[in-house]
Design a protein around this motif. Structure first.
Motif, PDB file in Angstrom:
ATOM      1  N   ALA A 180      32.307 -11.500  22.578  1.00 41.25           N
ATOM      2  CA  ALA A 180      31.854 -11.890  23.908  1.00 41.25           C
ATOM      3  C   ALA A 180      30.518 -11.256  24.282  1.00 41.25           C
ATOM      4  CB  ALA A 180      32.916 -11.515  24.941  1.00 41.25           C
ATOM      5  N   ALA A 181      30.091 -10.270  23.509  1.00 40.12           N
ATOM      6  CA  ALA A 181      28.804  -9.588  23.700  1.00 40.12           C
ATOM      7  C   ALA A 181      28.814  -8.759  24.984  1.00 40.12           C
ATOM      8  CB  ALA A 181      27.643 -10.569  23.689  1.00 40.12           C
ATOM      9  N   GLY A 182      27.730  -8.023  25.185  1.00 43.50           N
ATOM     10  CA  GLY A 182      27.594  -7.211  26.386  1.00 43.50           C
ATOM     11  C   GLY A 182      28.058  -5.780  26.246  1.00 43.50           C
ATOM     12  N   LEU A 183      28.633  -5.400  25.090  1.00 38.29           N
ATOM     13  CA  LEU A 183      29.091  -4.026  24.903  1.00 38.29           C
ATOM     14  C   LEU A 183      27.898  -3.111  24.671  1.00 38.29           C
ATOM     15  CD1 LEU A 183      32.155  -4.573  22.521  1.00 38.29           C
ATOM     16  CD2 LEU A 183      32.214  -4.098  24.980  1.00 38.29           C
ATOM     17  N   ALA A 228      35.794   2.291  13.826  1.00 40.16           N
ATOM     18  CA  ALA A 228      34.971   1.496  14.730  1.00 40.16           C
ATOM     19  C   ALA A 228      34.986   0.023  14.321  1.00 40.16           C
ATOM     20  CB  ALA A 228      33.537   2.018  14.738  1.00 40.16           C
ATOM     21  N   VAL A 229      34.755  -0.837  15.308  1.00 46.96           N
ATOM     22  CA  VAL A 229      34.686  -2.283  15.097  1.00 46.96           C
ATOM     23  C   VAL A 229      33.222  -2.704  15.172  1.00 46.96           C
ATOM     24  CG1 VAL A 229      35.410  -4.546  15.948  1.00 46.96           C
ATOM     25  CG2 VAL A 229      36.962  -2.583  16.121  1.00 46.96           C
ATOM     26  N   ASN A 230      32.733  -3.346  14.104  1.00 43.84           N
ATOM     27  CA  ASN A 230      31.324  -3.710  14.002  1.00 43.84           C
ATOM     28  C   ASN A 230      31.151  -5.212  13.810  1.00 43.84           C
ATOM     29  OD1 ASN A 230      29.735  -1.026  13.822  1.00 43.84           O
ATOM     30  ND2 ASN A 230      31.427  -0.698  12.385  1.00 43.84           N
ATOM     31  N   PRO A 231      29.965  -5.746  14.119  1.00 41.74           N
ATOM     32  CA  PRO A 231      29.724  -7.173  13.898  1.00 41.74           C
ATOM     33  C   PRO A 231      29.995  -7.632  12.477  1.00 41.74           C
ATOM     34  CG  PRO A 231      28.002  -6.266  15.294  1.00 41.74           C
ATOM     35  CD  PRO A 231      28.834  -5.102  14.833  1.00 41.74           C
ATOM     36  N   VAL A 232      29.785  -6.767  11.490  1.00 37.80           N
ATOM     37  CA  VAL A 232      30.044  -7.164  10.105  1.00 37.80           C
ATOM     38  C   VAL A 232      31.521  -7.474   9.883  1.00 37.80           C
ATOM     39  CG1 VAL A 232      30.386  -4.805   9.239  1.00 37.80           C
ATOM     40  CG2 VAL A 232      29.550  -6.589   7.691  1.00 37.80           C
ATOM     41  N   ASP A 233      32.405  -6.858  10.659  1.00 38.41           N
ATOM     42  CA  ASP A 233      33.830  -7.164  10.548  1.00 38.41           C
ATOM     43  C   ASP A 233      34.108  -8.601  11.000  1.00 38.41           C
ATOM     44  OD1 ASP A 233      34.279  -4.499   9.780  1.00 38.41           O
ATOM     45  OD2 ASP A 233      34.553  -3.863  11.855  1.00 38.41           O
ATOM     46  N   LEU A 234      33.421  -9.023  12.060  1.00 42.07           N
ATOM     47  CA  LEU A 234      33.586 -10.392  12.537  1.00 42.07           C
ATOM     48  C   LEU A 234      33.035 -11.385  11.516  1.00 42.07           C
ATOM     49  CD1 LEU A 234      33.983  -8.670  15.132  1.00 42.07           C
ATOM     50  CD2 LEU A 234      32.901 -10.545  16.398  1.00 42.07           C
ATOM     51  N   ALA A 235      31.900 -11.037  10.902  1.00 45.21           N
ATOM     52  CA  ALA A 235      31.309 -11.922   9.897  1.00 45.21           C
ATOM     53  C   ALA A 235      32.183 -12.018   8.653  1.00 45.21           C
ATOM     54  CB  ALA A 235      29.913 -11.425   9.525  1.00 45.21           C
ATOM     55  N   LEU A 278      41.076   1.004  21.581  1.00 47.04           N
ATOM     56  CA  LEU A 278      42.269   0.165  21.512  1.00 47.04           C
ATOM     57  C   LEU A 278      43.122   0.609  20.345  1.00 47.04           C
ATOM     58  CD1 LEU A 278      40.633  -3.361  22.015  1.00 47.04           C
ATOM     59  CD2 LEU A 278      42.153  -2.237  23.638  1.00 47.04           C
ATOM     60  N   PRO A 279      44.440   0.424  20.421  1.00 48.78           N
ATOM     61  CA  PRO A 279      45.272   0.713  19.246  1.00 48.78           C
ATOM     62  C   PRO A 279      44.997  -0.298  18.140  1.00 48.78           C
ATOM     63  CG  PRO A 279      46.582  -0.299  20.972  1.00 48.78           C
ATOM     64  CD  PRO A 279      45.233  -0.016  21.581  1.00 48.78           C
ATOM     65  N   LEU A 280      45.263   0.099  16.913  1.00 40.88           N
ATOM     66  CA  LEU A 280      45.029  -0.766  15.752  1.00 40.88           C
ATOM     67  C   LEU A 280      45.746  -2.102  15.899  1.00 40.88           C
ATOM     68  CD1 LEU A 280      43.773  -0.986  12.904  1.00 40.88           C
ATOM     69  CD2 LEU A 280      45.875   0.031  12.003  1.00 40.88           C
ATOM     70  N   THR A 281      46.893  -2.104  16.539  1.00 38.46           N
ATOM     71  CA  THR A 281      47.666  -3.331  16.706  1.00 38.46           C
ATOM     72  C   THR A 281      46.944  -4.359  17.581  1.00 38.46           C
ATOM     73  OG1 THR A 281      48.827  -2.249  18.542  1.00 38.46           O
ATOM     74  CG2 THR A 281      49.892  -2.214  16.373  1.00 38.46           C
ATOM     75  N   ARG A 282      45.914  -3.935  18.298  1.00 33.98           N
ATOM     76  CA  ARG A 282      45.154  -4.854  19.154  1.00 33.98           C
ATOM     77  C   ARG A 282      43.764  -5.132  18.571  1.00 33.98           C
ATOM     78  NH1 ARG A 282      45.860  -2.146  24.965  1.00 33.98           N
ATOM     79  NH2 ARG A 282      44.420  -3.818  25.593  1.00 33.98           N
ATOM     80  N   ALA A 283      43.691  -5.158  17.247  1.00 31.87           N
ATOM     81  CA  ALA A 283      42.414  -5.429  16.582  1.00 31.87           C
ATOM     82  C   ALA A 283      41.860  -6.791  16.975  1.00 31.87           C
ATOM     83  CB  ALA A 283      42.584  -5.336  15.069  1.00 31.87           C
ATOM     84  N   ALA A 284      42.725  -7.792  17.124  1.00 33.44           N
ATOM     85  CA  ALA A 284      42.262  -9.132  17.500  1.00 33.44           C
ATOM     86  C   ALA A 284      41.565  -9.105  18.857  1.00 33.44           C
ATOM     87  CB  ALA A 284      43.436 -10.109  17.515  1.00 33.44           C
ATOM     88  N   GLU A 285      42.113  -8.332  19.791  1.00 34.49           N
ATOM     89  CA  GLU A 285      41.485  -8.213  21.111  1.00 34.49           C
ATOM     90  C   GLU A 285      40.120  -7.552  20.993  1.00 34.49           C
ATOM     91  OE1 GLU A 285      42.175  -5.789  25.298  1.00 34.49           O
ATOM     92  OE2 GLU A 285      43.917  -6.257  24.038  1.00 34.49           O
ATOM     93  N   ALA A 286      40.016  -6.556  20.138  1.00 32.67           N
ATOM     94  CA  ALA A 286      38.726  -5.892  19.928  1.00 32.67           C
ATOM     95  C   ALA A 286      37.693  -6.880  19.390  1.00 32.67           C
ATOM     96  CB  ALA A 286      38.890  -4.711  18.973  1.00 32.67           C
ATOM     97  N   HIS A 287      38.106  -7.740  18.472  1.00 29.61           N
ATOM     98  CA  HIS A 287      37.185  -8.742  17.936  1.00 29.61           C
ATOM     99  C   HIS A 287      36.753  -9.720  19.017  1.00 29.61           C
ATOM    100  CE1 HIS A 287      37.441  -8.473  13.305  1.00 29.61           C
ATOM    101  NE2 HIS A 287      37.720  -7.287  13.829  1.00 29.61           N
TER     102      HIS A 287
END
Length: 324
Positions: free
Chosen positions: A313-316, A38-45, A299-308
């Motif tokens: 963008a919020a709203g999820l 999973a992709v979490n806000p802590v990953d962005l931080a 998303l595939p792992l290769t699109r991690a940047a898109e997930a970030h």
């Protein structure tokens, strides 16, 4: 194997796909072939360097990303003295020396990586975790669904533990992944729950178990006190509203903050604390059987940047999940 790491801080473009050696499990550890992370806000931080700036992560040349993992055990480490307990699997009464952790190769598991300064995280094809951080995956859930549970469920549960009250609990950000679980868990403990979220999410958070709903916006304390005149007994501030949420708490009440630097001044004798998440496989096994998954997309792992980008963008409503 492939993994996503950061070697410099910045926007999603700094995420790098690199080839790294396959990690080997040590004593009391298991290696998991990652099926979903999973992709979490802590990953962005972590990626932007905020956590290094505030002293949560020390300076490192390489940082791995990803806390949540679901997948299958593909190797277990030997232990030198006694068998290491594995949550979700019955423990033997005798513990012979030299045995492996009770997870077996092929077991479907979920786990939490809470050591965030390591060069390899769950954004990878394989990861090694302590057996104590792992639980058997809940039956009836896909790996993608199960990957949304560990960090968010444990954070909500451990935060509620800090809010030592049998009374009314305010949850901000109640439509989010952590906030939604906090509402559900507080409701299960028979607390009166006042939920704060977007007006459009009222039906959603009432479905989680909220007794009362207050739309997010100005003068939060006044609007909450219109429902609870003396103020709530505790606030779980997952939305990081700070003083606005504190104003809704009665004098001498409880306040739990969810990020470094997000704790407000403890006015009116309110006990203000941060929840600092820790891996707990045994607790995770209990929670996994009671909470629903929250998948916002895959998303595939290769699109991690898109997930970030999508998370920023919020709203999820729920979590994006990466699949190697």
């Amino acid at each position: 194997m492939r993994a996503i790491v950061v070697r410099r801080f910045g926007g999603p473009e700094v995420l790098e796909s690199v080839e790294v050696p396959v990690p080997e499990p040590g004593p009391g550890q298991v290696r998991i072939r990652v099926a979903a992370a999973a992709v979490n806000p802590v990953d962005l931080a972590t990626r932007t360097g905020i956590l290094t700036e505030v002293g949560v992560i020390p300076p490192r040349e390489v940082l791995g990303l990803g806390w949540d993992v679901a997948g299958g055990v593909d190797a277990v480490g030997e232990v030198g003295g006694a068998e290491i307990g594995g949550p979700g699997r019955r423990q033997p009464s005798a513990r012979p020396a030299g045995r492996r952790p009770p997870f077996q190769v092929g077991d479907a598991v979920i786990g939490l990586r809470d050591r965030i300064a390591t060069p390899l995280g769950a954004y990878a094809e394989q990861i090694v975790l302590d057996a104590s951080a792992v639980a058997l995956a809940p039956t009836g859930m896909s790996a993608v669904e199960a990957a949304t549970l560990p960090l968010n469920a444990l954070t909500a549960a451990q935060a509620l533990d800090l809010a030592e009250t049998d009374g009314t609990v305010l949850v901000t950000g109640a439509a989010g992944a952590v906030g939604g679980y906090a509402v559900s868990l507080a409701h299960a403990r028979k607390r009166r729950v006042v939920a704060v979220a977007s007006e459009a999410d009222e039906a959603l958070v009432r479905g989680f178990g909220a007794d009362d709903f207050v739309p997010r916006g100005p003068a939060l304390g006044d609007r909450v006190r219109a429902l609870v005149p003396d103020g709530v007994d505790a606030a779980l501030d997952t939305a990081l509203l700070g003083l606005d949420a504190l104003d809704a708490v009665r004098g001498g009440g409880e306040f739990v903050a969810f990020a470094a630097g997000a704790a407000p001044i403890p006015l009116r004798g309110i006990r203000v604390r941060n929840v600092w998440i820790r891996a707990d496989g045994e607790r995770l096994a209990e929670l996994a059987g009671t909470l629903p998954p929250r998948v916002a997309g895959v998303l595939p792992l290769t699109r991690a940047a898109e997930a970030h980008e999508r998370l920023a963008a919020a709203g999820l409503r729920g979590r994006l999940v990466l699949t190697p």
